[in-house]
Design a protein around this motif. Structure first.
Motif, short mmCIF file in Angstrom:
data_model
loop_
_atom_site.label_atom_id
_atom_site.label_comp_id
_atom_site.label_asym_id
_atom_site.label_seq_id
_atom_site.Cartn_x
_atom_site.Cartn_y
_atom_site.Cartn_z
N ASN A 355 44.31 -25.67 69.39
CA ASN A 355 43.73 -25.26 68.11
C ASN A 355 42.21 -25.19 68.21
O ASN A 355 41.60 -26.00 68.91
CB ASN A 355 44.11 -26.24 67.00
N PRO A 356 41.57 -24.27 67.47
CA PRO A 356 40.11 -24.19 67.50
C PRO A 356 39.44 -25.22 66.60
O PRO A 356 38.24 -25.47 66.73
CB PRO A 356 39.83 -22.77 67.02
N VAL A 357 40.20 -25.82 65.69
CA VAL A 357 39.60 -26.70 64.69
C VAL A 357 40.66 -27.70 64.22
O VAL A 357 41.87 -27.46 64.38
CB VAL A 357 39.05 -25.86 63.51
N ALA A 358 40.20 -28.79 63.63
CA ALA A 358 41.13 -29.77 63.05
C ALA A 358 41.84 -29.17 61.84
O ALA A 358 41.40 -28.16 61.27
CB ALA A 358 40.38 -31.03 62.66
N MET A 477 32.90 -23.08 62.77
CA MET A 477 31.60 -22.47 63.04
C MET A 477 30.55 -23.53 63.38
O MET A 477 29.77 -23.38 64.33
CB MET A 477 31.14 -21.65 61.83
N VAL A 478 30.55 -24.60 62.63
CA VAL A 478 29.55 -25.66 62.83
C VAL A 478 29.74 -26.35 64.18
O VAL A 478 28.77 -26.66 64.88
CB VAL A 478 29.62 -26.69 61.68
N ASP A 482 25.57 -22.07 66.96
CA ASP A 482 24.34 -22.01 66.18
C ASP A 482 24.16 -20.56 65.75
O ASP A 482 24.43 -19.63 66.55
CB ASP A 482 23.13 -22.44 67.00
N LEU A 483 23.71 -20.35 64.54
CA LEU A 483 23.49 -19.00 64.05
C LEU A 483 22.00 -18.80 63.78
O LEU A 483 21.39 -19.55 63.03
CB LEU A 483 24.29 -18.74 62.77
N GLU A 484 21.45 -17.79 64.40
CA GLU A 484 20.06 -17.42 64.17
C GLU A 484 20.04 -16.32 63.10
O GLU A 484 20.67 -15.27 63.27
CB GLU A 484 19.45 -16.92 65.48
N LYS A 518 26.42 -23.45 70.66
CA LYS A 518 25.57 -24.56 70.23
C LYS A 518 24.99 -25.34 71.42
O LYS A 518 23.97 -26.02 71.28
CB LYS A 518 26.31 -25.50 69.28
N ASN A 519 25.61 -25.23 72.57
CA ASN A 519 25.08 -25.89 73.75
C ASN A 519 24.10 -25.01 74.52
O ASN A 519 23.35 -25.48 75.37
CB ASN A 519 26.22 -26.29 74.69
#
Length: 526
Positions: A355-358, A477-478, A482-484, A518-519
């Protein structure tokens, strides 16, 4: 008598007739305005005399002044107090503490208000409370919290595709319309859960950008059709091919309705399937099967009614949810402190392999994430249109007795930005929701003022699905990116136009972002 004399005589007669008609029309208009201002049953209520005299006052702001009547209503409240007339026949109240009291009554909708929408037999547009109650009851099991929890694999699947695409884009400097990305997810989730098929926007090169533009155009037309119903009738009667060329939002919606209609007919034409739908009492696979398997009478099961229901649920539910997720993400990425706190909290939650997320059920237990979601929903704006309702008994508000049968409205957005409830209302401040923590669950004295999804029996039927997507999309997403921000500022994220839901300034290019892992680039969020 010469031909010239005859012609002159006829012209004089026609000229005189037109003059009499114009004078009569003017006299009627003035008399009607005087009646509405001084003798109408609402004449003792405060407000603008122009608003009380004519519907053209509202039309001017909502059709010719960029859908801005919501701000005129706010201005009138500041001048005249918490109760005003917003047009000749309705009353508007602004008092956040009265919202629950009003909308938990058994209310009808106002027919004049609903004529701006093209799905008159959908539950959300149903006029009479009793009919709405039955239509809503048929669908409630489909959208219950337990049912939405069971649909978590669908959300995980769509988010996995979103993340895979964003992983490929990360670091490329490609500019994305963030709302189009989320709209692709929410539309595919909602249609998969409701219809059993999707438009597969999540795999589309432009995500759902065209659908975003078409949806906004359709919502913008509601006030025009309300003021000029003949325009709506003419446009809706156009053949699909002509509508697609001349009025793309209408043409797109017609093609959507056509595809939904094919599915409805397919279900109805299968005797074996229809028999099983009637026998099985479990939640059905589509909203159409859910309705057809309900106890609704036969006249409630027409093709057109099922089409109306399906179209309203999918269009309204996808856009409003996508916008709320977009605004939440925008403010998170603009606030490094918020972003850091969220990542720290999210790191404590297990993500199952594959899964991509909880899961939503795990995420909604996180106090800080919950506060962020609430603040994002508030900042998103909810419904900018007022919500007129009619009660068959008088309504008492303080010293005011509103006559039975009078359309009475409040505006959710004005509650969400009320300075007395939310100091500095345009500031994104999740901390305002952390005033109380009870048995590990975040609650707040402000919870009663989250009116973005409405209240009472006519609140948003898809509220659980909306929150599930909010939690899971934002968390994904978080945790990963990171979104510029690209040539984007608060003016692109602040509701300024009443398109029923939130509309931003004309000419906005949307909330545009460049994606970074984000990394890869810590602190890229601006």
């Amino acid at each position: 008598m010469t031909l010239q004399q005859v012609t002159f005589g006829l012209a004089t007669t026609w000229s005189g007739s037109i003059t009499y008609v114009l004078l009569a029309t003017l006299g009627y208009t003035i008399s009607l305005a005087i009646y509405r201002i001084y003798f109408h049953s609402l004449s003792r209520f405060p407000g603008s005399k122009l608003a009380a005299a004519t519907y053209w006052h509202e039309t001017w702001y909502d059709v010719f002044k960029d859908h801005s009547y919501v701000w005129k209503i706010k201005e009138m409240h500041e001048k005249y107090g918490p109760v005003i007339r917003t047009n000749p026949d309705d009353v508007h109240i602004h008092d956040p503490d009265f919202f629950d009291e009003l909308y938990t009554l058994q209310l009808d909708k106002w027919e004049w208000w609903t004529r701006g929408f093209a799905v008159p037999t959908a539950g959300g547009m149903t006029i009479k409370h009793e009919i709405h109650r039955k239509r809503r009851g048929a669908l409630n099991p489909f959208f219950s919290k337990a049912s939405i929890v069971a649909e978590m694999p669908v959300i995980q699947e769509k988010l996995a595709v979103m993340c895979a695409r964003l992983d490929k884009i990360a670091g490329s400097r490609e500019v994305l319309d963030l709302e189009a990305v989320y709209l692709a997810v929410t539309t595919d989730v909602l249609t998969q859960c409701s219809y059993g098929w999707t438009y597969d926007y999540i795999n589309n090169a432009e995500w759902a950008y065209r659908w975003k533009v078409v949806n906004a155009g359709g919502r913008a037309s509601a006030s025009i059709v309300r003021s000029f119903p003949l325009i709506g009738a003419v446009v809706r009667s156009m053949p699909l091919s002509l509508a697609l060329k001349l009025v793309p939002p209408v043409g797109f919606m017609k093609s959507w309705m056509q595809r939904v209609g094919v599915q409805v007919k397919k279900i109805k034409s299968d005797p074996e399937l229809m028999a099983s739908i009637k026998i099985e009492k479990r939640r059905k696979d589509t909203i159409f099967a859910q309705i057809l398997g309900s106890d609704l009478p036969e006249h409630e099961l027409s093709d057109q009614r099922l089409i109306d229901e399906g179209v309203l649920i999918a269009t309204a539910g996808s856009e409003t949810t996508a916008w709320a997720i977009t605004i939440t993400t925008y403010h998170i990425m603009k606030n490094p402190t918020v972003l850091a706190k969220m990542r720290q909290e999210l790191a404590t939650v297990e993500i199952l392999e594959g899964n991509p997320v909880a899961s939503w059920t795990a995420l909604e237990r996180l106090p800080y994430l919950t506060a962020v979601i609430k603040e994002g929903v508030r900042m998103g704006g909810g419904m900018l249109s007022r919500l007129p309702r009619i009660y068959d008994k008088p309504i008492q508000y303080k010293q005011w007795t509103i006559p039975a049968g009078t359309p009475v409205a409040m505006t959710p957005h004005l509650v969400l930005i009320d300075e007395n409830v939310f100091p500095q209302p345009r500031k994104f401040d999740p901390e305002r929701w952390l005033d109380r923590l009870e048995e590990g669950v975040t609650t707040s004295r402000l919870d009663k003022y989250i009116v973005a999804f409405g209240k009472g029996s006519r609140n948003c039927i898809g509220i659980h699905l909306a929150y599930a997507q909010l939690y899971m999309c934002v968390a994904a997403m978080v945790q990963r990116y990171d979104l510029e921000l690209y040539q984007t500022n608060d003016s692109d994220a602040t509701p300024t136009r009443d398109l029923f839901t939130a509309g931003v300034k004309l000419g906005s290019q949307g909330i545009r972002v460049i994606v970074h892992d984000k990394n890869e680039k810590p602190g890229a969020g601006v």
